[in-house]
Write an enzyme that holds these catalytic residues in place. Structure first.
Site, PDB file in Angstrom:
ATOM      1  N   CYS A 185      -0.648  -8.282   3.108  1.00  0.00           N
ATOM      2  CA  CYS A 185       0.250  -9.005   2.217  1.00  0.00           C
ATOM      3  C   CYS A 185       1.518  -8.262   1.817  1.00  0.00           C
ATOM      4  O   CYS A 185       2.598  -8.850   1.794  1.00  0.00           O
ATOM      5  CB  CYS A 185      -0.505  -9.437   0.971  1.00  0.00           C
ATOM      6  SG  CYS A 185      -1.612  -8.202   0.298  1.00  0.00           S
ATOM      7  N   LYS A 193       1.821 -13.006  -8.004  1.00  0.00           N
ATOM      8  CA  LYS A 193       1.591 -11.628  -7.558  1.00  0.00           C
ATOM      9  C   LYS A 193       2.843 -11.045  -6.910  1.00  0.00           C
ATOM     10  O   LYS A 193       3.400 -11.633  -5.987  1.00  0.00           O
ATOM     11  CB  LYS A 193       0.414 -11.651  -6.570  1.00  0.00           C
ATOM     12  CG  LYS A 193       0.210 -10.378  -5.779  1.00  0.00           C
ATOM     13  CD  LYS A 193      -0.847 -10.615  -4.719  1.00  0.00           C
ATOM     14  CE  LYS A 193      -0.691  -9.594  -3.613  1.00  0.00           C
ATOM     15  NZ  LYS A 193      -1.618  -9.815  -2.504  1.00  0.00           N
ATOM     16  N   ASP A 223       0.734 -15.459   3.541  1.00  0.00           N
ATOM     17  CA  ASP A 223       1.300 -14.165   3.919  1.00  0.00           C
ATOM     18  C   ASP A 223       0.596 -13.532   5.107  1.00  0.00           C
ATOM     19  O   ASP A 223       1.143 -12.648   5.764  1.00  0.00           O
ATOM     20  CB  ASP A 223       1.320 -13.209   2.723  1.00  0.00           C
ATOM     21  CG  ASP A 223      -0.039 -13.083   2.039  1.00  0.00           C
ATOM     22  OD1 ASP A 223      -0.984 -13.757   2.470  1.00  0.00           O
ATOM     23  OD2 ASP A 223      -0.145 -12.311   1.072  1.00  0.00           O
ATOM     24  N   ASN A 224      -0.646 -13.942   5.376  1.00  0.00           N
ATOM     25  CA  ASN A 224      -1.367 -13.421   6.549  1.00  0.00           C
ATOM     26  C   ASN A 224      -2.591 -14.292   6.791  1.00  0.00           C
ATOM     27  O   ASN A 224      -2.874 -15.200   6.021  1.00  0.00           O
ATOM     28  CB  ASN A 224      -1.786 -11.961   6.349  1.00  0.00           C
ATOM     29  CG  ASN A 224      -2.429 -11.666   5.012  1.00  0.00           C
ATOM     30  OD1 ASN A 224      -1.851 -10.976   4.181  1.00  0.00           O
ATOM     31  ND2 ASN A 224      -3.608 -12.211   4.784  1.00  0.00           N
ATOM     32  N   HIS A 255       3.557  -7.168  -5.968  1.00  0.00           N
ATOM     33  CA  HIS A 255       3.006  -6.259  -4.949  1.00  0.00           C
ATOM     34  C   HIS A 255       4.056  -5.569  -4.074  1.00  0.00           C
ATOM     35  O   HIS A 255       3.775  -5.219  -2.938  1.00  0.00           O
ATOM     36  CB  HIS A 255       1.985  -7.001  -4.059  1.00  0.00           C
ATOM     37  CG  HIS A 255       1.079  -6.062  -3.315  1.00  0.00           C
ATOM     38  ND1 HIS A 255       0.235  -6.499  -2.314  1.00  0.00           N
ATOM     39  CD2 HIS A 255       0.896  -4.721  -3.405  1.00  0.00           C
ATOM     40  CE1 HIS A 255      -0.442  -5.466  -1.818  1.00  0.00           C
ATOM     41  NE2 HIS A 255      -0.057  -4.380  -2.477  1.00  0.00           N
ATOM     42  N   LYS A 311      -7.253 -11.079   9.066  1.00  0.00           N
ATOM     43  CA  LYS A 311      -6.362 -10.214   8.297  1.00  0.00           C
ATOM     44  C   LYS A 311      -6.666  -8.759   8.638  1.00  0.00           C
ATOM     45  O   LYS A 311      -7.801  -8.410   8.927  1.00  0.00           O
ATOM     46  CB  LYS A 311      -6.589 -10.459   6.805  1.00  0.00           C
ATOM     47  CG  LYS A 311      -5.769  -9.578   5.880  1.00  0.00           C
ATOM     48  CD  LYS A 311      -6.050  -9.909   4.422  1.00  0.00           C
ATOM     49  CE  LYS A 311      -5.225  -9.016   3.483  1.00  0.00           C
ATOM     50  NZ  LYS A 311      -5.440  -9.364   2.062  1.00  0.00           N
ATOM     51  N   HIS A 343      -6.378 -15.124  -2.173  1.00  0.00           N
ATOM     52  CA  HIS A 343      -6.590 -13.691  -2.021  1.00  0.00           C
ATOM     53  C   HIS A 343      -7.867 -13.283  -2.751  1.00  0.00           C
ATOM     54  O   HIS A 343      -8.181 -13.810  -3.808  1.00  0.00           O
ATOM     55  CB  HIS A 343      -5.373 -12.959  -2.591  1.00  0.00           C
ATOM     56  CG  HIS A 343      -5.298 -11.505  -2.230  1.00  0.00           C
ATOM     57  ND1 HIS A 343      -6.164 -10.564  -2.739  1.00  0.00           N
ATOM     58  CD2 HIS A 343      -4.443 -10.835  -1.418  1.00  0.00           C
ATOM     59  CE1 HIS A 343      -5.845  -9.379  -2.265  1.00  0.00           C
ATOM     60  NE2 HIS A 343      -4.804  -9.508  -1.455  1.00  0.00           N
TER      61      HIS A 343
END
Length: 251
Positions: A5, A66, A207-208, A68, A224, A149
């Site tokens: 991510c 989030k 994101d993934n 990050h 992932k 997540h």
């Protein structure tokens, strides 16, 4: 553009491939004892961000969820182009705060506030408030939700709606997915109610790829953390009512 991510978010916010910035691993981890810490800790301060560019164009900029890509001074959301921020800065709800607390602190702009009982529902409420407050001017709203997540939260009533025959982890993941779907639906409904749907470009993407275990990446190999398709091939939708024809595929 990444299989985890943090690099993907760095690429999104900087509008550059993250490997050009040396940001090809998750940020804010800790080096192993006795080793030299060479990992990225934040998005390079010299990179101009997407919200900074939007502010120059007169947009109100907000972020919920989030972050990050940097929690130190100079690297936080309000210092990288966002007028408004509500959310968490480390990697997710499983991250520890500066004093070892889990989940990590929740911030409204630069001030720590009470931890919500249900992060996703509060993220949704804050998003709706931002839309209402900026309905009469151009705005950018970046919603980086904690679902799906890990750790899987699986709140009610979404958990009870999943088939009891599913494996427990799969059921929890499905509950988080269902709540995410409801939240996105409520945000879209608010755009319609405020007469903004035909004047708002909406992107939806992950994101993934899924992390394996309870997640099913279908025919895609890997998960992932891998650069096989299962790690980097993600859903991506662009929606703009009145401008984009439904179901259209562009090469």
């Amino acid at each position: 553009s990444g299989c985890v991510c943090s690099p993907t978010r760095a690429g999104l916010i900087s509008c550059r491939y993250q490997q050009r910035l040396g940001f090809d691993a998750n940020a804010e981890g800790k080096a192993r004892p006795g080793t030299v810490d060479r990992g990225p800790r934040a998005l390079d301060i010299n990179q101009i961000t997407f919200p900074q560019r939007m502010k120059v164009l007169g947009y109100a900029t907000g972020m919920v969820g989030k972050w990050h890509i940097g929690s130190g001074d100079g690297y936080r959301p309000n210092q990288r182009g966002f007028d408004f921020f509500y959310g968490i800065m480390p990697h997710g709800l499983g991250a520890k705060g500066p004093h070892g607390e889990t989940p990590p602190p929740t911030y409204r702009n630069e001030t720590a506030v009470e931890t919500p009982a249900n992060h996703m529902e509060t993220f949704c409420d804050e998003s709706l408030k931002f839309i209402d407050a900026n309905r009469d001017k151009p705005f950018l709203l970046y919603m980086a939700f904690t679902a799906v997540h890990g750790p899987f939260v699986a709140p009610e009533p979404w958990f009870s709606r999943q088939k009891s025959s599913l494996p427990a982890a799969r059921r929890r993941y499905a509950a988080d997915m269902a709540q995410l779907d409801d939240v996105v639906g409520r945000v879209m409904q608010r755009l319609r109610e405020r007469g903004l749907e035909e004047n708002t470009l909406v992107f939806f993407l992950s994101d993934n790829g899924g992390p394996g275990g309870p997640v099913n990446n279908g025919a895609l190999r890997g998960t992932k953390w891998t650069v096989w398709e299962g790690g980097i091939h993600v859903p991506f939708i662009a929606y703009w009512k009145g401008r984009f024809k439904a179901g259209r595929v562009l090469d």
